[in-house]
Design a protein around this motif. Structure first.
Motif, PDB file in Angstrom:
ATOM      1  N   UNK A 164       0.831  -1.208   0.000  1.00 46.11           N
ATOM      2  CA  UNK A 164       0.000   0.000   0.000  1.00 46.11           C
ATOM      3  C   UNK A 164       0.867   1.261   0.000  1.00 46.11           C
ATOM      4  N   UNK A 165       1.965   1.227   0.750  1.00 47.01           N
ATOM      5  CA  UNK A 165       2.871   2.372   0.747  1.00 47.01           C
ATOM      6  C   UNK A 165       3.373   2.665  -0.657  1.00 47.01           C
ATOM      7  N   UNK A 166       3.755   1.608  -1.377  1.00 44.22           N
ATOM      8  CA  UNK A 166       4.230   1.847  -2.750  1.00 44.22           C
ATOM      9  C   UNK A 166       3.119   2.452  -3.586  1.00 44.22           C
ATOM     10  N   UNK A 167       1.889   1.955  -3.363  1.00 43.31           N
ATOM     11  CA  UNK A 167       0.749   2.479  -4.114  1.00 43.31           C
ATOM     12  C   UNK A 167       0.632   3.980  -3.894  1.00 43.31           C
ATOM     13  N   UNK A 168       0.857   4.405  -2.660  1.00 44.78           N
ATOM     14  CA  UNK A 168       0.732   5.827  -2.329  1.00 44.78           C
ATOM     15  C   UNK A 168       1.990   6.622  -2.665  1.00 44.78           C
ATOM     16  N   UNK A 169       2.964   5.957  -3.269  1.00 45.36           N
ATOM     17  CA  UNK A 169       4.178   6.662  -3.670  1.00 45.36           C
ATOM     18  C   UNK A 169       5.193   6.811  -2.561  1.00 45.36           C
ATOM     19  N   UNK A 170       4.985   6.099  -1.467  1.00 47.52           N
ATOM     20  CA  UNK A 170       5.938   6.180  -0.364  1.00 47.52           C
ATOM     21  C   UNK A 170       6.843   4.956  -0.400  1.00 47.52           C
ATOM     22  N   UNK A 171       8.098   5.163  -0.757  1.00 46.21           N
ATOM     23  CA  UNK A 171       8.979   4.008  -0.878  1.00 46.21           C
ATOM     24  C   UNK A 171       9.883   3.884   0.341  1.00 46.21           C
ATOM     25  N   UNK A 172       9.470   4.517   1.441  1.00 45.31           N
ATOM     26  CA  UNK A 172      10.386   4.493   2.587  1.00 45.31           C
ATOM     27  C   UNK A 172      10.575   3.089   3.140  1.00 45.31           C
ATOM     28  N   UNK A 173       9.610   2.202   2.932  1.00 48.69           N
ATOM     29  CA  UNK A 173       9.807   0.864   3.494  1.00 48.69           C
ATOM     30  C   UNK A 173      10.959   0.131   2.802  1.00 48.69           C
ATOM     31  N   UNK A 174      11.356   0.613   1.609  1.00 44.50           N
ATOM     32  CA  UNK A 174      12.517  -0.005   0.953  1.00 44.50           C
ATOM     33  C   UNK A 174      13.755   0.087   1.845  1.00 44.50           C
ATOM     34  N   UNK A 175      13.821   1.190   2.580  1.00 46.27           N
ATOM     35  CA  UNK A 175      14.969   1.377   3.463  1.00 46.27           C
ATOM     36  C   UNK A 175      15.052   0.241   4.478  1.00 46.27           C
ATOM     37  N   UNK A 176      13.875  -0.140   5.016  1.00 45.77           N
ATOM     38  CA  UNK A 176      13.879  -1.195   6.019  1.00 45.77           C
ATOM     39  C   UNK A 176      14.172  -2.558   5.399  1.00 45.77           C
ATOM     40  N   UNK A 177      13.749  -2.723   4.144  1.00 44.17           N
ATOM     41  CA  UNK A 177      14.092  -3.955   3.434  1.00 44.17           C
ATOM     42  C   UNK A 177      15.607  -4.039   3.328  1.00 44.17           C
ATOM     43  N   UNK A 178      16.185  -2.909   2.949  1.00 42.37           N
ATOM     44  CA  UNK A 178      17.622  -2.878   2.767  1.00 42.37           C
ATOM     45  C   UNK A 178      18.346  -3.177   4.084  1.00 42.37           C
ATOM     46  N   UNK A 179      17.866  -2.555   5.169  1.00 42.16           N
ATOM     47  CA  UNK A 179      18.471  -2.834   6.480  1.00 42.16           C
ATOM     48  C   UNK A 179      18.403  -4.320   6.795  1.00 42.16           C
ATOM     49  N   UNK A 180      17.244  -4.908   6.517  1.00 45.28           N
ATOM     50  CA  UNK A 180      17.047  -6.328   6.814  1.00 45.28           C
ATOM     51  C   UNK A 180      18.018  -7.180   6.006  1.00 45.28           C
ATOM     52  N   UNK A 181      18.169  -6.840   4.727  1.00 43.91           N
ATOM     53  CA  UNK A 181      19.049  -7.643   3.882  1.00 43.91           C
ATOM     54  C   UNK A 181      20.511  -7.461   4.281  1.00 43.91           C
ATOM     55  N   UNK A 182      20.854  -6.277   4.741  1.00 44.40           N
ATOM     56  CA  UNK A 182      22.227  -6.073   5.208  1.00 44.40           C
ATOM     57  C   UNK A 182      22.457  -6.878   6.487  1.00 44.40           C
ATOM     58  N   UNK A 183      21.480  -6.822   7.384  1.00 43.49           N
ATOM     59  CA  UNK A 183      21.734  -7.493   8.660  1.00 43.49           C
ATOM     60  C   UNK A 183      21.750  -9.011   8.511  1.00 43.49           C
ATOM     61  N   UNK A 184      20.978  -9.559   7.571  1.00 46.78           N
ATOM     62  CA  UNK A 184      21.033 -11.024   7.413  1.00 46.78           C
ATOM     63  C   UNK A 184      22.373 -11.424   6.795  1.00 46.78           C
ATOM     64  N   UNK A 185      22.982 -10.489   6.067  1.00 44.31           N
ATOM     65  CA  UNK A 185      24.278 -10.822   5.471  1.00 44.31           C
ATOM     66  C   UNK A 185      25.380 -10.983   6.517  1.00 44.31           C
ATOM     67  N   UNK A 186      25.150 -10.486   7.715  1.00 41.64           N
ATOM     68  CA  UNK A 186      26.165 -10.733   8.741  1.00 41.64           C
ATOM     69  C   UNK A 186      26.061 -12.165   9.254  1.00 41.64           C
ATOM     70  N   UNK A 187      25.028 -12.892   8.819  1.00 39.89           N
ATOM     71  CA  UNK A 187      24.921 -14.300   9.200  1.00 39.89           C
ATOM     72  C   UNK A 187      25.224 -15.229   8.031  1.00 39.89           C
ATOM     73  N   UNK A 188      24.796 -14.855   6.831  1.00 38.45           N
ATOM     74  CA  UNK A 188      24.966 -15.752   5.694  1.00 38.45           C
ATOM     75  C   UNK A 188      26.112 -15.299   4.796  1.00 38.45           C
ATOM     76  N   UNK A 189      26.839 -14.276   5.203  1.00 39.04           N
ATOM     77  CA  UNK A 189      27.944 -13.790   4.390  1.00 39.04           C
ATOM     78  C   UNK A 189      27.434 -12.818   3.334  1.00 39.04           C
ATOM     79  N   UNK A 190      28.372 -12.120   2.735  1.00 38.76           N
ATOM     80  CA  UNK A 190      27.985 -11.139   1.728  1.00 38.76           C
ATOM     81  C   UNK A 190      27.570 -11.855   0.457  1.00 38.76           C
ATOM     82  N   UNK A 191      26.467 -11.420  -0.121  1.00 40.57           N
ATOM     83  CA  UNK A 191      25.973 -12.048  -1.348  1.00 40.57           C
ATOM     84  C   UNK A 191      26.696 -11.394  -2.512  1.00 40.57           C
TER      85      UNK A 191
END
Lengths: 819, 639
Positions: B168-195
């Motif tokens: 819904x955020x994307x629908x409304x033109x708010x892409x701020x949740x992408x930032x949290x996706x990015x944080x999540x993907x960075x933090x999981x990389x400290x467990x599975x190594x850099x992709x």
């Protein structure tokens, strides 16, 4: 060299040694005149003049309201001015050597050793009464305060201090002593408070209950052991007792037969208790076996309980009294035959180039590894460097006989001792034993050094031990920034030259110091080196540079930071809207967030923003519609705003939205009319719902008008009417309608809706009207009318269908099997 | 090459397992940091997530007395420590503030032990939330903390941010949740190594890939860890909104369509599982711990019943081994296996009941069959169904289902004719209400419902042909098109092409460019030389995480699992997503929710008043009766 054992005292099966650590560097300090608190783990000493003692007037004026802070070697670190408005009721130390002060009005302040306030916490009460301290006690991460009105407040975590209140028994009376059991030792995980009173009671209070014990005599002193397992207490008639802190076992009763109250009780390790009798300047050490040892002094004493011994402070020196560990006794004990002792002797004879040692060592190779580790362990206990060397040398010689001895423990011990010897020097004056060092860890040690501004030593230790040094460098840089003799350029240059290539350095925290020293240019230059935007942005806002802050926030796409800047921009009066739009221009991410925020909070700004951005008029129209749907405005207003939106839709040539909205305005007006006439709620209903409601109310004419006005297709109108009639169970009317007019939606819906409403007989009316014979059969079967179903099948000459009907019908029915 | 992979030995799981442990430990640390008895007040959104990382009884062991869903409603408690566990959202902050202020006001002077408030943000505290709390009058009396639950392990191969609002955020033109996706993907990389290798398709994915690289610079990720996942493919949901509109026909997808799956939990009427007489809904966990479900979840519905029959036979034959037991040894063997057999038996019973209920709702329901028919005709032959849709609206059927087929048609044929476009929109507004003006506008902006612009070369018909999306023979060969009974989800088809040795990146790039978006590309992340070497030595299939920005459906997840088992696949896929979605959720997320809340509130208020009145009446009556009785008794005494 003399054998170390000559300094040992045998006492209660063990050997104890009282070692002289430092001759005090201070002059003319008489401990008798001061209240004293020292940080554990060889930490700093704070002296507060005891105003109940009469002393020489000479120095009073200059050092009024001061706490003197000294190292254990008696070197003055600072004079901390605690202010003249409040009186100090208690003070103490955190582990990283910050001074905790409890004032008489219940305020708790944590100071750094140079007098900067780090944390302040006061009891906030709803009725704004001032609480006055009666007794208070501080431990390294908290404090307990008993007020004059008998309320008991606890603070457990000084980094995020919060007051908790414990309920106090009404019969508390006059308190003789107060002691704390730290939360990490208590069973409940909460701080426990022990309070003794003149009425011979002892209260044990925790967060949800109070235990009261009556004694035969009054308790004058209470002291918990360093491990929190034991409690020593002293009574008015001179009896010393040791019990467990859960009050289940009693370990010692020792009769002094002296009515003099000791100034201090302290613990040496967890098994012997020391009593400091101020008036006689004697120190009495009592063991569990009731044996005792007396040390006589000719000056006042202060005792500081440590994990593994006791620090004794006098006017002239600092001593450390502790048990001699078994490994050390085994090596140096007179007549010891342990192999470690032999190894040590052998190494000594090596020194004298005698071969005797070789034979000794080879004689019991299986015992060698243990002997080596014993020598290493022993070296950790001794303070004299030459003795450390000798012991390590013995270990090294032993090691050379073995191929597989793990070298690491030897190397680590050498490193650790080097660090320890450094901090044990007079200059730093921190007499850490190896065990204490293990307990507080290198991080805390470094922190203490930084706090004392020994940056260079701290840095060298980090480099030597190969641990992260960014913390030291940053704190050094923060001090550097404050320099008043150097220019900004020079400061920046010297900071960058030292920190530029380091990783993980927080330049923002350095910049923030620069800013607080009003060196703005320097701060911005330093910020440029900061990698993390979440550090840069808040500081830039503080520095009133929102434009740059927004750029940095967008660079890292962190919505939280962008919001932070936006909120600042919106809430700062001296930024007008034009400059706001200017800052925002071409920053889509920030604009979208602002739009989202404005939709909730500030619609007016949003319209201006839209026009500024030259958004499509359609969007403006839609925004108006959103606004008109809000329940905060009345109907008139709603219609007005919707009318305005028509203009926007007209400009954007969006005929559909225009028509829909015109329809809606018409609808609302009609609904308004109905609402008044019929006194029923219409507004909020869709066109379908409105029509249905009218039909349900039998207002056919009005419904027809709706149909005409809004061009409802015939099909849909039939459906609406069908549902409305069914809802009101007007089956007769429905049938008349179906007979008079030809249904554009067929008659299946009629049958379905009757079945759904469980009026099967009504349904039967419509089945003959259904066109598709297959559907007719299906309906008859659903209503269990097998004969009629069969008739249709026969009429249609469909043998299969007939067969199907017969297979479902009950046996007793006479269904023909052939056409 | 064997097609099955032993999941336990895969290296990526090691990193992921340590991540799971980390998350659990962090949460327990939070509980321990608040000593003594406490109540947790939790965002309803997070309850499901919490149940995925630890068992609820564990909470009791850590002195949690109550678990209360967050709302503005007042509640009373004697517990002195209140721990809020919330998402950093403006709407949640209002509720937190309401609660704290109510509790502070309730404290009387006498009751002077302060209540302690702790607010833990999941996954991170935001400055704006703190500001809002301050504005709402929550002051320094609160202790803030964070619980870094970024990606939630839904299953061994599915990781989700469980951010239902993302789309819904994307629908409304708010892409701020992408930032949290990015944080999540960075933090999981400290467990599975850099992709090391990142591919992306779609505008949001492109932005995300840039954020990822930047954020890695900022955080000090350890690049010496051996990469356990070699590829990351980021895809935008917005590039294929057609597939979710198609009914999911694999077992798990079907369950989701009919009952709704929330954080692996499905709530079923007791009658569904044949437990008559119960009133409360049965909660059932659907994940790979249920071995039978693991085998069933990806199957096309048509194959579920036969499979269950086969399974039932094998279970009963296992029971029969007892009869055949000749000596104590055999019997002992049997007893050893018994718990497994029993568990399988129980699970079998549940799934058979569920399958029967699904059958009644689908193959036994002409409405469903009719709809499926129209859907397939659209997908296979682009045959339009205007009359059907018009009829559905006239009958005032559920708007979501109407929009689903309408949007599907619009996307398949590349837009509706001008007249028809206006007609349907008018019909919808007149029938379902004016507020859906926003729904229609959002759908138009997303390209799900639009006016036709003449014949397009990039239309669905072309994609269908080029990507070979239709496979009528899906029942006989093992192919992922089975999840929609013959229609292969487009993104999965593209994934297959990208990692097929014969086609590869260039083909993929051309296809995406031609049919979907110009935003397609790949990026590399630097890893240490040592890590590179170690990766080379690894002989297992390389792992690829396909990350869906904006949601993935269960059908697509199943399609990826089937792809993993297909013979030509050289890569093992796992799935990441912002949340798990379906056609209904996507349509629903375009609804503006202004008025509904208010209406509901008013309704609630009305009901509450009514209840109070009823209760008052009852009490009045009771008192009257009591009075009567008293009088009677007095009368008796007099007599």
């Amino acid at each position: 060299m003399e054998n170390p054992s000559v300094h040992w005292n045998q006492f209660d099966r063990y050997y104890y040694q009282k070692r002289l650590v430092f001759h005090m560097g201070w002059n003319e300090i008489n401990l008798d005149h001061y209240l004293i608190e020292s940080a554990p783990f060889g930490g700093l000493i704070a002296l507060l003049r005891d105003d109940q003692k009469i002393i020489n007037i000479k120095n009073i004026q200059t050092n009024k309201n001061c706490i003197f802070i000294y190292t254990c070697s008696g070197k003055l670190i600072s004079k901390l001015d605690y202010g003249d408005k409040q009186r100090v009721k208690a003070f103490g130390w955190t582990l990283d050597e910050k001074l905790i002060i409890v004032y008489d009005d219940c305020e708790i302040v944590v100071f750094d050793i140079f007098g900067e306030k780090i944390k302040t916490k006061c009891i906030t009460s709803r009725d704004s009464t001032v609480h006055l301290v009666y007794k208070a006690k501080v431990w390294h991460n908290g404090a307990v305060i008993l007020t004059k009105k008998n309320r008991l407040f606890i603070v457990e975590n000084l980094s995020q201090p919060r007051f908790e209140e414990y309920s106090v028994p009404e019969n508390l009376g006059i308190v003789s002593d107060l002691e704390i059991l730290q939360p990490k030792f208590s069973l409940t995980g909460h701080t426990e408070v022990f309070i003794s009173n003149l009425a011979k009671n002892l209260f044990i209070i925790d967060n949800d209950q109070t235990l009261e014990i009556e004694f035969e005599e009054m308790i004058t002193n209470l002291k918990v052991s360093p491990t929190g397992r034991l409690l020593a207490y002293y009574t008015e008639t001179g009896n010393l007792h040791v019990i467990s802190t859960d009050f289940k076992s009693h370990f010692l009763e020792f009769q002094m037969n002296s009515k003099i109250k000791p100034k201090q009780i302290a613990w040496c390790s967890s098994d012997t208790v020391l009593l400091n009798f101020e008036k006689k300047n004697t120190l009495l050490m009592v063991a569990p076996s009731q044996s005792f040892l007396k040390y006589e002094y000719d000056e006042p004493l202060y005792l500081m309980t440590e994990e593994d011994g006791i620090r004794i402070l006098t006017n002239s020196c600092c001593e450390f009294l502790s048990k001699v560990p078994e490994v050390v006794v085994n090596i140096f004990g007179i007549g010891s035959t342990s192999f470690s002792s032999l190894l040590y002797d052998a190494s000594q004879s090596y020194e004298k180039e005698s071969s005797k040692g070789d034979e000794v060592i080879r004689s019991k190779m299986d015992l060698l590894p243990k002997a080596i580790t014993d020598c290493i362990t022993a070296s950790s206990w001794v303070f004299q460097r030459d003795l450390q060397k000798k012991l390590l040398n013995a270990a090294a010689i032993g090691k050379s006989y073995l191929d597989n001895f793990v070298h690491d423990i030897f190397a680590d011990m050498c490193k650790d001792l080097r660090v320890l010897n450094e901090v044990r020097g007079w200059e730093i004056g921190m007499p850490l034993t190896y065990r204490q060092f293990e307990k507080i860890g290198i991080d805390l040690l470094i922190e203490r050094l930084i706090n004392r501004k020994h940056h260079y030593v701290a840095l060298k230790i980090c480099e030597y031990l190969r641990i992260r040094k960014d913390r030291v460098l940053v704190r050094w840089a923060c001090e550097k920034v404050k320099s008043e003799t150097e220019s900004d350029e020079q400061i920046l240059k010297s900071i960058i030259s030292k920190l530029g290539k380091e990783e993980n350095v927080s330049f923002a925290s350095i910049a923030s110091v620069a800013y607080s020293e009003s060196k703005n240019d320097l701060a911005i230059k330093l910020l440029d080196y900061e990698k993390s935007a979440s550090e840069q942005v808040p500081l830039l806002i503080n520095m009133k540079n929102p434009g740059l802050a927004l750029i940095k926030a967008i660079e890292c796409a962190n919505p939280d930071l962008i919001y932070l800047v936006l909120l600042y921009l919106l809430n700062t009066l001296d930024i007008n809207e034009n400059s706001l739009f200017q800052i925002l221009s071409h920053k889509d991410m920030a604009i979208n967030l602002l739009i989202k925020y404005c939709k909730h909070k500030n619609k007016d700004l949003l319209y201006r923003l839209y026009s500024q951005l030259k958004r499509e008029p359609k969007e403006v129209g839609l925004l108006k519609i959103t606004e008109s749907l809000s329940d905060k405005i009345n109907l008139e207003m709603k219609l007005k705003i919707r009318n305005e939106s028509l203009i926007a839709f007209g400009v954007s040539k969006n005929n559909f939205l225009k028509k829909i909205t015109e329809d809606n305005i018409k609808l609302v007006k009609l609904q308004q009319d109905y609402q008044q006439r019929l006194e029923l709620v219409f507004i909020g209903l869709s066109i379908n719902q409105t029509t249905a409601k009218l039909l349900e109310l039998d207002l056919e004419k009005e419904a027809k008008k709706m149909k005409k006005t809004f061009k409802i297709p015939n099909d849909r109108y039939w459906w609406i009417k069908l549902r409305a009639l069914a809802k009101k169970h007007r089956w007769k009317k429905m049938y008349a309608w179906a007979k008079n007019e030809k249904s554009p939606i067929g008659y299946e819906p009629f049958v379905e809706i009757c079945i759904k409403n469980r009026v099967g007989n009504e349904a039967l009316n419509y089945i003959p009207l259904v066109k598709d014979p297959y559907n007719q059969v299906k309906f008859y079967l659903r209503l269990n009318k097998f004969e009629q179903a069969a008739d249709i099948a026969i009429k249609e000459k469909n043998q299969n269908l007939l067969q199907h009907v017969k297979s479902l019908a009950p046996k007793n029915l006479n269904i023909p099997s052939h056409i | 090459m064997s097609s099955k992979i032993d999941l336990d030995n895969l290296t990526y799981l090691k990193g992921v397992k340590s991540y799971r442990e980390f998350v659990e430990k962090e949460f327990l640390n939070i509980l321990e940091s608040v000593s003594g008895k406490k109540a947790i007040i939790i965002d309803p959104d997070l309850v499901g997530a919490l149940s995925l990382i630890l068992e609820i009884p564990v909470l009791k062991e850590h002195n949690v007395d109550k678990l209360i869903p967050l709302s503005s409603e007042p509640f009373k408690t004697q517990i002195k420590k209140l721990v809020f566990l919330v998402r950093p959202q403006m709407s949640s902050m209002k509720k937190v503030a309401d609660q704290i202020i109510q509790h502070e006001q309730n404290q009387t002077k006498k009751d002077s032990v302060e209540q302690n408030f702790y607010v833990f943000f999941v996954p991170r505290v935001t400055i704006i939330c703190k500001k809002i709390l301050e504005q709402l009058g929550v002051s320094g009396s609160v202790i803030y903390g964070e619980f870094h639950l970024d990606l939630i392990p839904f299953d061994e191969d599915v990781y989700s941010l469980a951010n239902e609002k993302a789309f819904r955020d994307y629908v409304l033109g708010d892409i701020s949740s992408l930032y949290y996706v990015s944080r999540a993907l960075v933090s999981i990389q400290s467990f599975i190594g850099i992709i090391p290798e990142i591919y992306y398709m779609g505008e949001h994915s492109k932005i995300l890939s840039e954020m990822l690289l930047r954020m890695r610079q900022e955080s000090d990720l350890d690049d010496s860890l051996t990469p356990q996942v070699k590829y990351l493919l980021l895809v935008d949901r917005e590039n294929d909104l057609l597939t979710p509109m198609v009914t999911q026909l694999n077992y798990e997808g079907m369950i989701d369509e009919l009952y709704g799956i929330n954080h692996t939990l499905v709530e079923l009427e007791p009658s569904v599982l044949g437990k008559e007489g119960k009133i409360e809904k049965e909660k059932m966990v659907l994940n790979s711990n249920d071995f039978l479900f693991t085998e069933l979840r990806d199957l096309n519905m048509a194959l579920v019943a036969p499979f269950l029959v086969k399974k039932a036979r094998s279970v009963s034959s296992q029971y029969d081994t007892r009869k055949k037991a000749r000596n104590i040894g055999d019997l002992k063997n049997f007893i050893k296996k018994l718990p497994n057999i029993q568990r399988e038996h129980a699970s079998l019973g549940t799934h058979i009941s569920l399958t029967m209920d699904i059958g009644a709702k689908t193959t036994g329901n002409s409405d469903f069959l009719e709809r499926l028919d129209y859907e397939l005709n659209l997908l296979v032959e682009s045959q339009q169904c205007d009359d059907y849709i018009e009829d559905r609206i006239a009958q005032q059927k559920d708007l979501i289902s109407v929009l689903r087929i309408l949007c599907l048609q619009s996307m398949v044929v590349g837009g509706l004719k001008n007249k028809k476009f206006d007609f349907f929109r008018n019909e919808i507004i007149q029938t379902y209400g004016y507020k859906h003006i926003f729904t229609l506008d959002s759908l138009e902006k997303l390209g799900m419902l639009k006016k036709s612009e003449g014949r397009s070369k990039r239309g669905f018909a072309q994609i269908r042909k080029t990507l070979d999306l239709i496979d009528e023979n899906y029942e006989n060969t093992k192919h992922f098109s089975s999840v929609h009974s013959g229609y292969a989800p487009q993104i999965i088809k593209l994934v297959q092409i990208l990692f097929n040795s014969k086609q590869g990146y260039n083909v993929f790039q051309d296809l995406v460019n031609n049919f979907y978006t110009e935003n397609v590309g790949r990026k590399k992340q630097k890893i240490s030389i040592q890590a590179k070497e170690e990766m080379k030595e690894n002989t297992e299939k390389p792992v690829c995480m396909v990350f869906f920005v904006g949601g993935v459906t269960f059908a697509e997840i199943s399609a990826i699992r089937i792809l993993n088992q297909m013979e030509q696949t050289d890569v093992h896929f796992i799935i990441g997503t912002t949340h798990i979605t379906n056609g209904n959720k996507i349509i629903e997320s375009t609804f503006e929710k202004v008025e509904d809340n208010i209406l509901k509130k008013k309704k609630d208020e009305f009901l509450r008043n009514k209840k109070i009145k009823i209760r008052e009446k009852q009490q009045e009556q009771l008192q009257k009766q009591l009075l009567k009785k008293e009088k009677q008794e007095k009368g008796k005494k007099k007599n």
